[in-house]
Design a protein around this motif. Structure first.
Motif, PDB file in Angstrom:
ATOM      1  N   GLN A 250     142.302  82.705  63.771  1.00 13.62           N
ATOM      2  CA  GLN A 250     141.666  81.409  63.914  1.00 13.62           C
ATOM      3  C   GLN A 250     140.012  82.145  63.461  1.00 13.62           C
ATOM      4  OE1 GLN A 250     140.907  78.553  65.250  1.00 13.62           O
ATOM      5  NE2 GLN A 250     144.246  78.562  64.864  1.00 13.62           N
ATOM      6  N   TYR A 254     137.083  80.401  61.839  1.00 10.76           N
ATOM      7  CA  TYR A 254     136.133  79.918  62.777  1.00 10.76           C
ATOM      8  C   TYR A 254     134.336  80.405  61.754  1.00 10.76           C
ATOM      9  CZ  TYR A 254     132.108  82.569  64.938  1.00 10.76           C
ATOM     10  OH  TYR A 254     131.288  83.005  66.288  1.00 10.76           O
ATOM     11  N   SER A 257     133.286  77.784  59.217  1.00 11.21           N
ATOM     12  CA  SER A 257     132.716  77.006  59.871  1.00 11.21           C
ATOM     13  C   SER A 257     130.830  77.288  60.191  1.00 11.21           C
ATOM     14  CB  SER A 257     133.082  76.370  61.740  1.00 11.21           C
ATOM     15  OG  SER A 257     132.427  78.102  62.476  1.00 11.21           O
ATOM     16  N   TRP A 314     132.421  86.785  68.145  1.00 13.35           N
ATOM     17  CA  TRP A 314     131.735  85.637  68.556  1.00 13.35           C
ATOM     18  C   TRP A 314     130.068  85.533  68.564  1.00 13.35           C
ATOM     19  CZ3 TRP A 314     132.460  84.308  75.025  1.00 13.35           C
ATOM     20  CH2 TRP A 314     131.525  82.685  75.147  1.00 13.35           C
ATOM     21  N   TRP A 376     145.362  77.356  70.229  1.00 10.89           N
ATOM     22  CA  TRP A 376     143.855  77.896  69.391  1.00 10.89           C
ATOM     23  C   TRP A 376     143.147  76.678  68.727  1.00 10.89           C
ATOM     24  CZ3 TRP A 376     142.262  80.754  73.045  1.00 10.89           C
ATOM     25  CH2 TRP A 376     142.582  81.672  73.656  1.00 10.89           C
ATOM     26  N   GLY A 380     139.303  75.166  69.084  1.00  6.19           N
ATOM     27  CA  GLY A 380     138.726  75.401  67.710  1.00  6.19           C
ATOM     28  C   GLY A 380     138.380  74.053  67.485  1.00  6.19           C
ATOM     29  N   SER A 383     135.271  72.767  70.143  1.00  2.00           N
ATOM     30  CA  SER A 383     134.235  74.400  69.932  1.00  2.00           C
ATOM     31  C   SER A 383     134.454  75.673  69.780  1.00  2.00           C
ATOM     32  CB  SER A 383     133.172  74.258  71.292  1.00  2.00           C
ATOM     33  OG  SER A 383     132.355  75.092  71.721  1.00  2.00           O
ATOM     34  N   TYR A 384     134.358  76.431  68.885  1.00  2.00           N
ATOM     35  CA  TYR A 384     134.467  78.081  69.105  1.00  2.00           C
ATOM     36  C   TYR A 384     134.212  79.120  70.281  1.00  2.00           C
ATOM     37  CZ  TYR A 384     136.878  77.558  64.611  1.00  2.00           C
ATOM     38  OH  TYR A 384     137.973  76.993  63.873  1.00  2.00           O
ATOM     39  N   SER A 385     133.032  77.759  71.031  1.00  2.00           N
ATOM     40  CA  SER A 385     132.259  78.744  72.332  1.00  2.00           C
ATOM     41  C   SER A 385     133.534  78.616  73.355  1.00  2.00           C
ATOM     42  CB  SER A 385     130.923  77.826  72.492  1.00  2.00           C
ATOM     43  OG  SER A 385     129.969  78.116  71.750  1.00  2.00           O
ATOM     44  N   LEU A 387     136.776  78.620  72.863  1.00  2.00           N
ATOM     45  CA  LEU A 387     137.910  79.178  72.504  1.00  2.00           C
ATOM     46  C   LEU A 387     137.581  80.399  72.592  1.00  2.00           C
ATOM     47  CD1 LEU A 387     139.660  78.932  69.216  1.00  2.00           C
ATOM     48  CD2 LEU A 387     138.980  80.917  69.957  1.00  2.00           C
ATOM     49  N   PHE A 388     136.245  81.271  72.382  1.00  2.00           N
ATOM     50  CA  PHE A 388     136.450  82.128  72.658  1.00  2.00           C
ATOM     51  C   PHE A 388     136.322  83.460  74.645  1.00  2.00           C
ATOM     52  CE2 PHE A 388     134.669  82.944  68.203  1.00  2.00           C
ATOM     53  CZ  PHE A 388     135.434  82.950  67.711  1.00  2.00           C
TER      54      PHE A 388
END
Length: 418
Positions: A250, A254, A257, A314, A376, A380, A383-385, A387-388
């Motif tokens: 990802q 990421y 984005s 991140w 994942w 994603g 929100s990548y927040s 995901l992490f």
């Protein structure tokens, strides 16, 4: 030589050939299958006139084939000449590529995915740990790490070959044929001529002092091991680690984005993928060396690197170098799936029925691999927040499972028998 003549303290040519064979298997068949399919993804779906998601399902078929055949292949490796099993596995991989080249249809990818999955479960997941456990009483972690490093090294090299062939005007179907021939050439000479199931079959002794005075493999029966809580803990641990390695796929999406319209972050994402591949190759060797000295410390270090790597990716968006550093650091955790997990299984349950036990663990690892990409991608898209955050929570779970397993280790080793 030891007093009971059950081991040798010098590596012979036969021992070195085992190491070279492990390297060639991962450099060829395994790297060609797992490290280059994403390059074909940019071309093949359009040529076939199908959506990318439909084409990529063959990778899911591959992982599921690995998962559900793992116990069967593990039993074969324990009871059958390893040359037969691994040579047949290599043929499945090579012929799979060749069939794709010749038939050029969507359905053949699913057939080839099934064939490659059946082949790779032995070649990637079981061959190297099984051979190392039988041929090397000492330094097995270092050797496993060195062999597994070549999935990354091979991936980097084959991707450059792919790019060069595409740039020369060669079509992807011809490249698939080259891949099939390469898979066979880099594997069959070694699986047929250079390896044996045990050192004794080659007139040798295992390298390094054995764990038992008699030199015979010690451990726990597979049936007993699989009834223990520790087995299910390492079972979950291995699967979650593999799930967490897939989160690295990802990283390029990421960074895309984050792109500001200049294309800078897209280029950064591609470079992050390259850094990750190089890093995990180096870290596999480093982790194997460290695990031979202290597997517990190596495990904790891998978990720490995983968490740190995610945090750098991140929160490091202000600097491309920090993103590259995050990818590189994460490579140490990435390496733990194929290096540290087999070492941990061996230290918990011994060598006596190792192929049967580890094959069950690898079954779950591959089931998770089959669902990892959409898992994942789902987070994603949210929100990548998120995901992490999920990634860090799962790493903490891995850490806790590892602490539990190491806590059970002495008690399990006390029950080992020859």
């Amino acid at each position: 030589m030891g007093e009971t003549a059950t081991y040798t303290d010098k590596m012979s040519v036969r021992h070195i050939l085992i190491i070279i064979s492990g390297i060639m298997i991962t450099f060829g068949c395994s790297a060609l299958v797992f490290s280059t399919w994403s390059a074909f993804q940019a071309y093949v779906p359009d040529l076939l006139g199908v959506p990318t998601t439909q084409w990529a399902l063959y990778i899911t078929v591959l992982y599921l084939a690995e998962a559900f055949s793992a116990p069967f292949i593990g039993n074969l490796l324990a009871k059958t000449d390893i040359r037969i099993v691994l040579s047949a596995s290599a043929l499945l991989v090579g012929v799979g590529f060749i069939l794709i080249s010749l038939i050029k249809s969507m359905w053949i990818f699913y057939v080839a995915g099934l064939m490659m999955g059946l082949g790779e479960v032995g070649l990637l997941w079981l061959a190297v740990p099984t051979l190392c456990n039988k041929w090397f009483n000492q330094k097995s972690g270092t050797i496993i790490g060195a062999c597994m490093a070549f999935t990354g090294i091979g991936g980097a090299i084959w991707l450059q070959v792919f790019n060069a062939l595409i740039a020369s005007g060669m079509d992807v179907w011809t490249i698939y044929m080259i891949w099939g021939v390469a898979a066979l050439v880099t594997s069959l000479p070694f699986t047929l001529l250079c390896i044996r199931s045990t050192p004794e079959e080659a007139g040798c002794l295992p390298y390094g002092k054995p764990q038992t005075a008699s030199g015979k493999p010690a451990g726990i029966d597979a049936s007993k091991a699989m009834k223990s809580v520790a087995f299910y803990a390492v079972f979950l641990l291995a699967g979650i680690i593999n799930l967490l390695t897939i989160v690295a796929q990802q990283f390029p999406k990421y960074t895309k984005s984050l792109d500001d319209g200049t294309g800078t972050f897209i280029a950064v994402g591609v470079t992050m993928a390259t850094v990750m591949m190089a890093s995990q190759a180096i870290c596999k060797l480093a982790l194997g060396v460290c695990a031979d000295k202290n597997s517990k410390l190596s495990f904790f270090a891998a978990c720490a690197c995983g968490i740190l790597g995610v945090l750098l990716v991140w929160f490091g968006t202000g600097s491309a170098m920090i993103l590259y550093a995050g990818s590189a650091v994460y490579g140490f955790f990435f390496a733990s799936c194929v290096v540290l997990v087999p070492i941990l299984v061996r230290q918990l349950f011994g060598q006596r029925e190792y192929p049967q036990i580890y094959s069950r663990v690898s079954m779950f690892v591959n089931i998770v691999g089959a669902v990892g990409a959409p898992f994942w991608a789902f987070f994603g898209d949210m929100s990548y927040s998120i995901l992490f955050t999920v990634a860090i929570v799962l790493m903490v779970v891995v850490l806790l499972l590892g602490i539990f397993c190491f806590g059970k280790m002495k008690g399990l080793q006390a029950d080992w028998t020859e």
